[in-house]
Design a protein around this motif. Structure first.
Motif, PDB file in Angstrom:
ATOM      1  N   ILE A  31       6.580  14.363  12.221  1.00  0.00           N
ATOM      2  CA  ILE A  31       7.604  14.195  11.063  1.00  0.00           C
ATOM      3  C   ILE A  31       6.655  13.718   9.951  1.00  0.00           C
ATOM      4  O   ILE A  31       5.831  12.942   9.793  1.00  0.00           O
ATOM      5  N   PRO A  32       7.252  14.195   8.542  1.00  0.00           N
ATOM      6  CA  PRO A  32       6.609  13.618   7.367  1.00  0.00           C
ATOM      7  C   PRO A  32       7.229  12.448   6.714  1.00  0.00           C
ATOM      8  O   PRO A  32       8.355  12.113   7.063  1.00  0.00           O
ATOM      9  N   ALA A  33       6.523  11.855   5.650  1.00  0.00           N
ATOM     10  CA  ALA A  33       7.392  11.066   4.908  1.00  0.00           C
ATOM     11  C   ALA A  33       8.062  11.883   3.921  1.00  0.00           C
ATOM     12  O   ALA A  33       7.621  12.830   3.368  1.00  0.00           O
ATOM     13  N   ASP A  34       9.344  11.337   3.700  1.00  0.00           N
ATOM     14  CA  ASP A  34      10.073  12.309   2.896  1.00  0.00           C
ATOM     15  C   ASP A  34      10.611  11.266   1.710  1.00  0.00           C
ATOM     16  O   ASP A  34      11.812  10.422   1.926  1.00  0.00           O
ATOM     17  N   SER A  35      10.207  11.280   0.637  1.00  0.00           N
ATOM     18  CA  SER A  35      10.380  10.278  -0.509  1.00  0.00           C
ATOM     19  C   SER A  35      11.669  10.657  -1.042  1.00  0.00           C
ATOM     20  O   SER A  35      12.368   9.455  -1.532  1.00  0.00           O
ATOM     21  N   ALA A  36      12.450  11.873  -0.978  1.00  0.00           N
ATOM     22  CA  ALA A  36      13.808  11.889  -1.566  1.00  0.00           C
ATOM     23  C   ALA A  36      14.871  12.284  -0.391  1.00  0.00           C
ATOM     24  O   ALA A  36      15.646  13.013  -0.385  1.00  0.00           O
ATOM     25  N   MET A  37      14.264  11.687   1.001  1.00  0.00           N
ATOM     26  CA  MET A  37      15.334  11.880   2.295  1.00  0.00           C
ATOM     27  C   MET A  37      16.789  11.774   1.770  1.00  0.00           C
ATOM     28  O   MET A  37      17.082  10.682   1.327  1.00  0.00           O
ATOM     29  N   PRO A  38      17.620  12.726   1.937  1.00  0.00           N
ATOM     30  CA  PRO A  38      18.967  12.521   1.836  1.00  0.00           C
ATOM     31  C   PRO A  38      19.480  11.567   2.754  1.00  0.00           C
ATOM     32  O   PRO A  38      19.427  11.615   3.936  1.00  0.00           O
ATOM     33  N   VAL A  39      20.625  10.829   2.180  1.00  0.00           N
ATOM     34  CA  VAL A  39      21.174   9.573   3.105  1.00  0.00           C
ATOM     35  C   VAL A  39      21.832  10.336   4.172  1.00  0.00           C
ATOM     36  O   VAL A  39      22.132   9.440   5.224  1.00  0.00           O
ATOM     37  N   THR A  40      22.250  11.571   4.099  1.00  0.00           N
ATOM     38  CA  THR A  40      22.904  12.259   5.350  1.00  0.00           C
ATOM     39  C   THR A  40      22.540  12.338   6.466  1.00  0.00           C
ATOM     40  O   THR A  40      22.514  12.600   7.585  1.00  0.00           O
ATOM     41  N   GLU A  41      20.998  12.175   6.167  1.00  0.00           N
ATOM     42  CA  GLU A  41      19.943  12.533   7.481  1.00  0.00           C
ATOM     43  C   GLU A  41      19.492  11.078   7.872  1.00  0.00           C
ATOM     44  O   GLU A  41      18.714  10.427   7.397  1.00  0.00           O
ATOM     45  N   ALA A  69      10.636   2.500  15.673  1.00  0.00           N
ATOM     46  CA  ALA A  69      11.417   3.037  14.727  1.00  0.00           C
ATOM     47  C   ALA A  69      10.603   2.894  13.446  1.00  0.00           C
ATOM     48  O   ALA A  69      10.181   1.782  13.415  1.00  0.00           O
ATOM     49  N   VAL A  70      10.762   3.951  12.656  1.00  0.00           N
ATOM     50  CA  VAL A  70       9.965   3.860  11.370  1.00  0.00           C
ATOM     51  C   VAL A  70      10.769   4.476  10.042  1.00  0.00           C
ATOM     52  O   VAL A  70      11.556   5.165  10.241  1.00  0.00           O
ATOM     53  N   THR A  71      10.699   3.837   8.756  1.00  0.00           N
ATOM     54  CA  THR A  71      11.278   4.257   7.819  1.00  0.00           C
ATOM     55  C   THR A  71      10.687   5.612   7.350  1.00  0.00           C
ATOM     56  O   THR A  71       9.313   5.607   6.945  1.00  0.00           O
ATOM     57  N   ALA A  72      11.282   6.850   7.264  1.00  0.00           N
ATOM     58  CA  ALA A  72      10.861   7.918   7.050  1.00  0.00           C
ATOM     59  C   ALA A  72      11.184   8.329   5.599  1.00  0.00           C
ATOM     60  O   ALA A  72      10.271   9.331   4.816  1.00  0.00           O
ATOM     61  N   GLY A  73      11.956   7.422   5.062  1.00  0.00           N
ATOM     62  CA  GLY A  73      12.539   7.750   3.599  1.00  0.00           C
ATOM     63  C   GLY A  73      13.652   7.246   3.439  1.00  0.00           C
ATOM     64  O   GLY A  73      14.415   6.919   4.463  1.00  0.00           O
ATOM     65  N   PRO A  74      14.265   7.404   2.163  1.00  0.00           N
ATOM     66  CA  PRO A  74      13.644   7.681   0.987  1.00  0.00           C
ATOM     67  C   PRO A  74      12.791   6.378   0.486  1.00  0.00           C
ATOM     68  O   PRO A  74      12.785   5.330   1.088  1.00  0.00           O
TER      69      PRO A  74
END
Ligand code: KG4
Ligand code: ZN
Length: 339
Positions: free
Chosen positions: A326-336, A74-79
């Motif tokens: 999958i991309p890095a998403d610096s503004a990844m919404p918390v709902t995802e 598992a890896v942090t994809a964002g934010p």
């Protein structure tokens, strides 16, 4: 489950088996940022690159496992900081490919919530979560941390930890300032100066936070003292500022629990290490009949164990892994929660 976290200035690698923590290795670049008074993204990315492989090896050693024993990554994809996230994602994809194991790209904020399962067992459903760190200040309603995380509010300007760091700088205390304010405040009087409580009026949004007005109020107060040639009472300023922050955080969190009929509050993020926040949250939860959960400080600050914990939880929920692109998403919404 091996978890990799690189969203800010901590290179974290955690290993869990179900809800059992086997290793939590963290390499921090915080000292490299101290002289700048804040995290410098490019410096953080470079530090992640240097620390990644040694930290993975240290985690495996601590857990007493070989890399080939890992079932999933598992890896942090964002934010978070885009460049910093990219380093962790690239490493996670490389390990997943080399080991031929599934990859789970997860949300950093949901991981902050899920980590408490390693310490206090399964999260009550629903739970309320207050996340307060250098990068975030959010109030989340969490019916199910694997699939359903709902943002109720967040800061409209500075994060709570950021406010601690900026006020510390103003008072001549080192970076990161939170622990120094916490310590100085113990010698001071939290009622000495009436600093403003941001967004706490009857017509203000109930669950959003604002700390930049408070920071400015502290700056004005300190400047006025200095202009008058008087000594700045550092302990009283620290205590009064801290009181203003934790008063608002705990009042809004308890209100959110009450208005949503939620009986369990979780507090996470680096600011959750604050002694006054912990004490006031306990007092207010006790009188409101709310159960309070706060992970131990090492699990509150950014770490890899939280990412591994969420990864394991997603596998247990039977969710499919992420794809390799999958991309890095610096503004990844918390709902995802999962990409
Ligand atoms: O979660 P964290 O390690 O990293 C981020 O994601 O930001 O949080 C770091 C923040 C810093 O702003 C630091 O000053 C604050 O947490 N902090 C504290 C305390 N310990 C750390 N703030 C107040 N009181 C503390 N004892
Ligand atoms: Zn964080």
């Amino acid at each position: 489950m091996l978890g990799i976290e690189t969203s800010c200035d901590e290179t974290g690698v955690g290993i869990v088996r179900g809800r059992t923590l086997l290793a939590d290795a963290v390499a921090s670049s915080v000292d490299s940022h101290a002289r700048f008074g804040g995290v410098v993204p490019e410096v953080a990315s470079r530090a992640h690159l240097e620390a990644m492989v040694p930290t993975i090896h240290r985690a495996c050693e601590d857990a007493g496992i070989a890399l080939s024993d890992v079932d999933a990554i598992a890896v942090t994809a964002g934010p978070g900081l885009a460049g910093a996230l990219l380093v962790g994602l690239a490493a996670a994809k490389a390990y997943a490919t080399a080991l031929d194991k599934p990859l789970y790209g997860v949300n950093h904020l949901a991981a902050h919530v899920c980590v408490d399962e390693l310490e206090h067992g399964p999260l009550p459903e629903p739970a309320m979560a207050l996340l307060v760190s250098g990068g975030h200040s959010s109030l989340l309603l969490v019916p199910d941390v694997a699939t359903d995380v709902r943002p109720l509010g967040s800061t409209v300007d500075d994060a709570a930890g950021e406010a601690f760091d900026k006020v510390a700088r103003l008072l001549g205390l080192p970076f990161p300032g939170g622990p120094h304010i916490d310590r100085a405040a113990r010698e001071g009087d939290g009622t000495a100066i009436a600093f403003p409580r941001g967004l706490s009026g009857p017509r203000d949004p109930a669950y959003d936070f604002s700390f930049s007005g408070l920071k400015t109020a502290v700056a004005r107060w300190v400047e006025a003292k200095q202009r008058a040639g008087a000594e700045v009472p550092v302990a009283d300023v620290a205590a009064s500022f801290q009181e203003a922050v934790v008063d608002v955080l705990t009042a809004k969190a308890v209100r959110a629990c009450r208005e949503h009929g939620v009986g369990d509050l979780l507090i996470g993020g680096g600011v959750a290490a604050n002694s006054r926040l912990r004490a006031l949250a306990q007092t207010r939860c006790d009188s409101a009949g709310i159960r309070l959960r706060v992970p131990r400080p090492k699990l509150c600050t950014d770490n890899g164990a939280m990412v591994a914990a969420l990864g394991a939880r997603l596998v247990a929920a039977g969710l499919p892994p992420s794809t390799m692109d999958i991309p890095a998403d610096s503004a990844m919404p918390v709902t995802e929660v999962l990409v």
